[in-house]
Motif scaffolding. Sequence first.
Motif, short mmCIF file in Angstrom:
data_model
loop_
_atom_site.label_atom_id
_atom_site.label_comp_id
_atom_site.label_asym_id
_atom_site.label_seq_id
_atom_site.Cartn_x
_atom_site.Cartn_y
_atom_site.Cartn_z
N ASN A 43 0.79 -1.21 0.26
CA ASN A 43 -0.16 0.03 -0.05
C ASN A 43 1.00 1.17 0.18
O ASN A 43 2.19 1.16 -0.54
CB ASN A 43 -1.02 -0.08 1.31
CG ASN A 43 -0.19 -0.19 2.63
OD1 ASN A 43 0.84 0.47 2.62
ND2 ASN A 43 -1.12 -0.50 3.52
N TRP A 44 0.48 2.49 0.63
CA TRP A 44 1.44 3.46 0.58
C TRP A 44 0.81 4.14 2.04
O TRP A 44 -0.08 3.79 2.40
CB TRP A 44 1.10 4.58 -0.55
CG TRP A 44 0.09 5.39 -0.63
CD1 TRP A 44 -1.06 5.65 0.26
CD2 TRP A 44 -0.62 5.76 -1.88
NE1 TRP A 44 -2.07 6.37 -0.14
CE2 TRP A 44 -1.86 6.55 -1.58
CE3 TRP A 44 -0.32 5.41 -3.21
CZ2 TRP A 44 -2.63 6.99 -2.62
CZ3 TRP A 44 -1.05 6.27 -4.13
CH2 TRP A 44 -2.17 6.66 -3.88
N ASP A 45 1.93 5.09 2.52
CA ASP A 45 1.91 5.86 3.80
C ASP A 45 1.38 7.43 3.60
O ASP A 45 2.25 8.10 3.74
CB ASP A 45 2.99 5.65 4.47
CG ASP A 45 3.05 6.01 5.81
OD1 ASP A 45 1.92 5.98 6.57
OD2 ASP A 45 3.95 6.56 6.49
N GLY A 61 -1.96 3.57 6.33
CA GLY A 61 -0.83 2.71 5.94
C GLY A 61 -0.65 1.44 6.81
O GLY A 61 -0.83 0.03 6.46
N TRP A 62 -0.28 1.74 7.94
CA TRP A 62 0.20 0.47 8.76
C TRP A 62 -0.91 -0.10 9.32
O TRP A 62 -0.94 -1.49 9.64
CB TRP A 62 1.38 1.16 9.92
CG TRP A 62 2.46 1.19 9.21
CD1 TRP A 62 2.90 2.17 8.55
CD2 TRP A 62 3.48 0.13 9.38
NE1 TRP A 62 4.37 1.80 8.04
CE2 TRP A 62 4.62 0.63 8.83
CE3 TRP A 62 3.72 -1.02 10.10
CZ2 TRP A 62 5.69 -0.18 8.57
CZ3 TRP A 62 4.85 -2.12 9.92
CH2 TRP A 62 5.86 -1.46 9.15
N THR A 63 -1.80 0.33 9.59
CA THR A 63 -3.34 -0.32 10.31
C THR A 63 -3.58 -1.24 9.23
O THR A 63 -3.98 -2.39 9.45
CB THR A 63 -4.39 0.72 10.56
OG1 THR A 63 -3.56 1.66 11.37
CG2 THR A 63 -5.68 -0.09 11.45
N LEU A 64 -3.61 -0.88 7.99
CA LEU A 64 -4.16 -1.75 6.88
C LEU A 64 -3.07 -2.69 6.40
O LEU A 64 -3.51 -3.73 6.08
CB LEU A 64 -4.24 -0.59 5.81
CG LEU A 64 -5.05 -1.06 4.33
CD1 LEU A 64 -6.56 -1.66 4.67
CD2 LEU A 64 -5.04 -0.17 3.19
N LEU A 65 -1.83 -2.33 6.70
CA LEU A 65 -0.72 -3.48 6.38
C LEU A 65 -0.86 -4.69 7.21
O LEU A 65 -0.74 -5.84 6.90
CB LEU A 65 0.70 -2.67 6.56
CG LEU A 65 1.74 -3.44 5.95
CD1 LEU A 65 1.49 -3.40 4.42
CD2 LEU A 65 3.05 -2.58 6.41
N THR A 66 -1.33 -4.39 8.57
CA THR A 66 -1.70 -5.40 9.45
C THR A 66 -2.63 -6.17 8.96
O THR A 66 -2.61 -7.44 9.01
CB THR A 66 -1.82 -4.85 10.88
OG1 THR A 66 -0.88 -4.05 11.22
CG2 THR A 66 -2.11 -6.25 11.96
#
Length: 263
Positions: A43-45, A61-66
């Motif tokens: 994704n992107w941040d 981004g990081w919530t989605l990355l999890t």
Amino acid sequence: MSQTTKKYPLKVGVQLHPQHTSYEDFAKAVKRVEEIGVDSIWNWDHFFPLYGDPQGNHFEGWTLLTAMGMLTSKAQIGCLVTCNTYRNPALLADMAKTLDHITNGRLILGIGAGWFERDYKEYGYDFGTAGSRLQALEEGLATIKKRWEVDVPKPVHGNVPILIGGGGEKKTLRITAKYADMWHGFGDAETITHKMKVLDDWCAQEGRNPAEIERTCGTDAKDSDQARDALVNAGVSQLILGMGAPWDFEAVEKLVRWRDSRR
């Protein structure tokens, strides 16, 4: 041609833009592209859309990355790329290590200096200058690597691969030579060849073997097989296709077929 060339297997990835979509739609796309057979999903941040309606849907981004880590089982995952100054680097090191364990070692820590001024202004971060952001990136990477050395548990494979995105020849590529396991660039084969030469030169100055740094590059749905072949001949070992909703799965399938025909 870069000195790296054939050390790394040919791979393909997809960056799914986390904007102008719903979570349900994004999650289905993550599952679908892994089924198609990509090697990495990104994704992107950012905090706001980069194109289209500036007030449209957007996900962190990081919530989605999890979630992406839990939706997949084979593909590597990462932000392309994390903005270093949005999070304390020690915290980011812990976040990355935790997600590395959640995914059994499939995380790539994509990171860069940051550039989207709206994110900074609306969230109250100091935008500073390009120089100050790059200095913060170098300092942050030193902190991140130190935390992985001293904190427990260690990352699954000892370290989380670090990918640095950006083509700045005086600072970004020097920092890449010093800290990165992967470098991500944009451009045609001629541009990438030049950037790789600069990166290799910085590796010599930093005492790094340039073959230790995998080279990745963006690709577009309309790129020809010949253009992609030229990038591989220049030393790129992974091409990453960026796309927003509605998702063009046919383009992903074409990219995977290209990879399979060249392996």
